[in-house]
Design a protein around this motif. Structure first.
Motif, mmCIF file in Angstrom:
data_model
loop_
_atom_site.group_PDB
_atom_site.id
_atom_site.type_symbol
_atom_site.label_atom_id
_atom_site.label_comp_id
_atom_site.label_asym_id
_atom_site.label_seq_id
_atom_site.Cartn_x
_atom_site.Cartn_y
_atom_site.Cartn_z
ATOM 1 N N ASP A 135 0.906 -1.385 0.002
ATOM 2 C CA ASP A 135 -0.036 -0.012 0.015
ATOM 3 C C ASP A 135 0.969 1.308 0.011
ATOM 4 N N ASP A 136 2.177 1.226 -0.631
ATOM 5 C CA ASP A 136 2.869 2.412 -0.640
ATOM 6 C C ASP A 136 2.277 3.163 -1.884
ATOM 7 N N PRO A 137 1.921 4.493 -1.357
ATOM 8 C CA PRO A 137 1.294 5.363 -2.360
ATOM 9 C C PRO A 137 1.913 5.895 -3.335
ATOM 10 N N GLY A 138 3.391 5.843 -3.046
ATOM 11 C CA GLY A 138 4.256 6.282 -4.073
ATOM 12 C C GLY A 138 4.675 5.312 -5.155
ATOM 13 N N LEU A 139 3.960 4.322 -5.223
ATOM 14 C CA LEU A 139 4.262 3.251 -6.343
ATOM 15 C C LEU A 139 2.988 3.102 -7.211
ATOM 16 N N ASP A 140 3.020 2.416 -8.354
ATOM 17 C CA ASP A 140 2.035 2.104 -9.309
ATOM 18 C C ASP A 140 1.380 0.644 -8.770
ATOM 19 N N HIS A 141 0.409 0.289 -8.824
ATOM 20 C CA HIS A 141 0.054 -0.850 -8.206
ATOM 21 C C HIS A 141 -0.863 -1.626 -9.389
ATOM 22 N N PHE A 142 -0.710 -2.861 -9.537
ATOM 23 C CA PHE A 142 -1.483 -3.664 -10.425
ATOM 24 C C PHE A 142 -1.930 -5.065 -9.700
ATOM 25 N N ARG A 143 -3.179 -5.398 -10.244
ATOM 26 C CA ARG A 143 -3.465 -6.678 -9.374
ATOM 27 C C ARG A 143 -3.749 -7.649 -10.636
ATOM 28 N N TRP A 144 -3.305 -8.859 -10.446
ATOM 29 C CA TRP A 144 -3.622 -9.930 -11.386
ATOM 30 C C TRP A 144 -4.137 -11.312 -10.845
ATOM 31 N N LEU A 145 -5.245 -11.380 -10.975
ATOM 32 C CA LEU A 145 -6.264 -12.547 -10.272
ATOM 33 C C LEU A 145 -6.064 -13.664 -11.299
ATOM 34 N N VAL A 146 -5.285 -14.684 -10.637
ATOM 35 C CA VAL A 146 -5.044 -15.725 -11.595
ATOM 36 C C VAL A 146 -6.099 -16.814 -11.428
ATOM 37 N N ALA A 147 -6.412 -17.672 -12.291
ATOM 38 C CA ALA A 147 -7.489 -18.561 -12.063
ATOM 39 C C ALA A 147 -6.805 -19.804 -11.280
ATOM 40 N N PRO A 148 -7.910 -20.750 -10.325
ATOM 41 C CA PRO A 148 -7.201 -21.689 -9.609
ATOM 42 C C PRO A 148 -6.438 -22.503 -10.270
ATOM 43 N N THR A 149 -5.340 -23.001 -9.662
ATOM 44 C CA THR A 149 -4.211 -23.590 -10.350
ATOM 45 C C THR A 149 -3.953 -24.961 -9.378
ATOM 46 N N ARG A 150 -3.630 -26.097 -10.260
ATOM 47 C CA ARG A 150 -3.433 -27.384 -9.529
ATOM 48 C C ARG A 150 -1.810 -27.095 -9.003
ATOM 49 N N MET A 151 -1.897 -27.129 -7.594
ATOM 50 C CA MET A 151 -0.545 -27.335 -6.864
ATOM 51 C C MET A 151 -0.834 -27.396 -5.338
ATOM 52 N N ARG A 152 0.150 -27.869 -4.410
ATOM 53 C CA ARG A 152 0.056 -27.936 -3.247
ATOM 54 C C ARG A 152 0.423 -26.504 -2.716
ATOM 55 N N LEU A 153 -0.512 -26.143 -1.677
ATOM 56 C CA LEU A 153 -0.226 -24.766 -1.084
ATOM 57 C C LEU A 153 1.156 -24.278 -0.867
ATOM 58 N N LEU A 154 1.794 -24.895 0.134
ATOM 59 C CA LEU A 154 3.028 -24.845 0.691
ATOM 60 C C LEU A 154 4.125 -24.901 -0.508
ATOM 61 N N ASP A 155 4.098 -25.814 -1.368
ATOM 62 C CA ASP A 155 5.033 -26.044 -2.535
ATOM 63 C C ASP A 155 4.891 -24.897 -3.589
#
Ligand code: FES
Ligand SMILES: [Fe+2]
Length: 332
Positions: A129-149
């Motif tokens: 949340d640093d207002p001095g930076l440009d921020h972008f979100r990229w919402l990725v579709a659910p992906t097959r992986m183990r969480l911690l891996d």
């Protein structure tokens, strides 16, 4: 919710959606195998178990009216506090309620927690949340992986040579001093690069890179930061949301230094260059899930470049990570 989730994950806060995606239509989500419905009531996001108390239909298949959600089967309506407020065809209203989950809005995302007693909302990485930076979100579709891996993969310095050859690092390896700091709040590895990056992607956008940094914020956040002589070039903070066993929805939050190029162009370029990298990581992580089917729970060997993995496993599972500082050399 399965008993098998690591304790800090089961007790943790997790984002369910971008705030902007929650509107007049119910939004169905899953968290650790639990179906959840999100909707807006009086302008505020509400999260409930996605189960009508009457006959268990999915409330997310219903509709939102006047800040209440109506079940698609017999039309029972529930308010933002979960209480039933109307049973169509009757003047009587039974004393029943859908279970409402706690909600916090942070970094433009709607978060919830499935724990009986939710812990305080954790400290989020400062770059978000640093207002001095440009921020972008990229919402990725659910992906097959183990969480911690998945989290470890993001912070692993060695696999780019094999999984993303030429993209992030070229074949000419260089000696790099790495400072590692571990502790109860997470882990950090600072790679002292002090040279022009060898990978194609950073070469296009960076001058001389001073450092790259990998950070783990328990329980589910990884962060990469790349700094040149001119300051931050780009950071990627990824929040890994466990939808189900072996299914993770990653939220990628980029921050870049303002200036140089218009924000829309940077957003486009960041997505375009990261998409092949994401696909390559998705392939290898799905392959890991597949490989582990044959072996079940195995102990992983720990190598000299596995700088943050063991800390991720410890903290996610509620085991202590004593403070530790060390310096090592890797050839990357
Ligand atoms: S199942 Fe929801 S109203 Fe009957
Ligand atoms: Fe990768």
């Amino acid at each position: 919710m399965s008993e098998a989730w690591p304790v800090a994950i089961a007790q943790g806060w997790h984002p369910l959606a971008a705030l902007a995606a929650v509107g007049s239509k119910p939004l169905a989500r899953r968290l650790m195998g639990t179906p959840i419905v999100l909707f807006l009531s009086s302008g505020k996001p509400v999260a409930m178990l996605d189960r009508c108390p009457h006959r268990a239909l999915k409330l997310s298949d219903g509709c939102v009216r006047g800040g209440t959600i109506a079940c698609p089967y017999h039309g029972w309506r529930f308010g933002a506090d979960g209480r039933c407020v109307e049973v169509p065809g009757s003047d009587e209203v039974p004393d029943v309620a859908a279970r409402v989950l706690p909600v916090e809005v942070r970094a433009g995302l709607v978060w919830t927690c499935l724990a009986e007693k939710p812990p305080l909302f954790p400290r989020l990485p400062a770059l978000l949340d640093d207002p001095g930076l440009d921020h972008f979100r990229w919402l990725v579709a659910p992906t097959r992986m183990r969480l911690l891996d998945g989290i470890e993969n993001m912070l692993d310095p060695v696999h780019p040579h094999y999984v993303h050859p030429w993209f992030l690092r070229g074949p000419a390896r260089r000696a790099m001093r790495v400072e590692v700091s571990l502790g109860p709040d997470g882990g950090e590895a600072i790679y002292h690069e002090h040279a022009r990056a060898t990978g194609i992607v950073p070469r296009l956008f960076e001058g001389k890179r001073l450092v790259s940094i990998g950070r783990y914020f328990p329980p589910t956040i990884g962060q990469l930061e790349f700094r040149t002589e001119r300051g931050l070039s780009v950071s990627l903070t990824a929040i890994f949301v466990p939808e189900d066993e072996d299914l993770v929805r990653p939220y990628a939050l980029f921050a870049t230094r303002k200036g140089l190029a218009p924000a829309w162009l940077k957003r486009w370029v960041l997505k375009a260059f990261n998409l092949p990298l994401l696909r390559q990581d998705q392939r290898v992580l799905a392959g890991q899930v597949e490989a582990l089917k044959d072996w079940g729970a195995v102990d992983f060997a720990i190598g000299p470049a596995d700088l943050l993995g063991p800390t991720i496993w410890r903290l996610a599972n509620g085991r202590p990570q004593p403070p530790e500082q060390r310096t090592t050399t890797l050839y990357l």
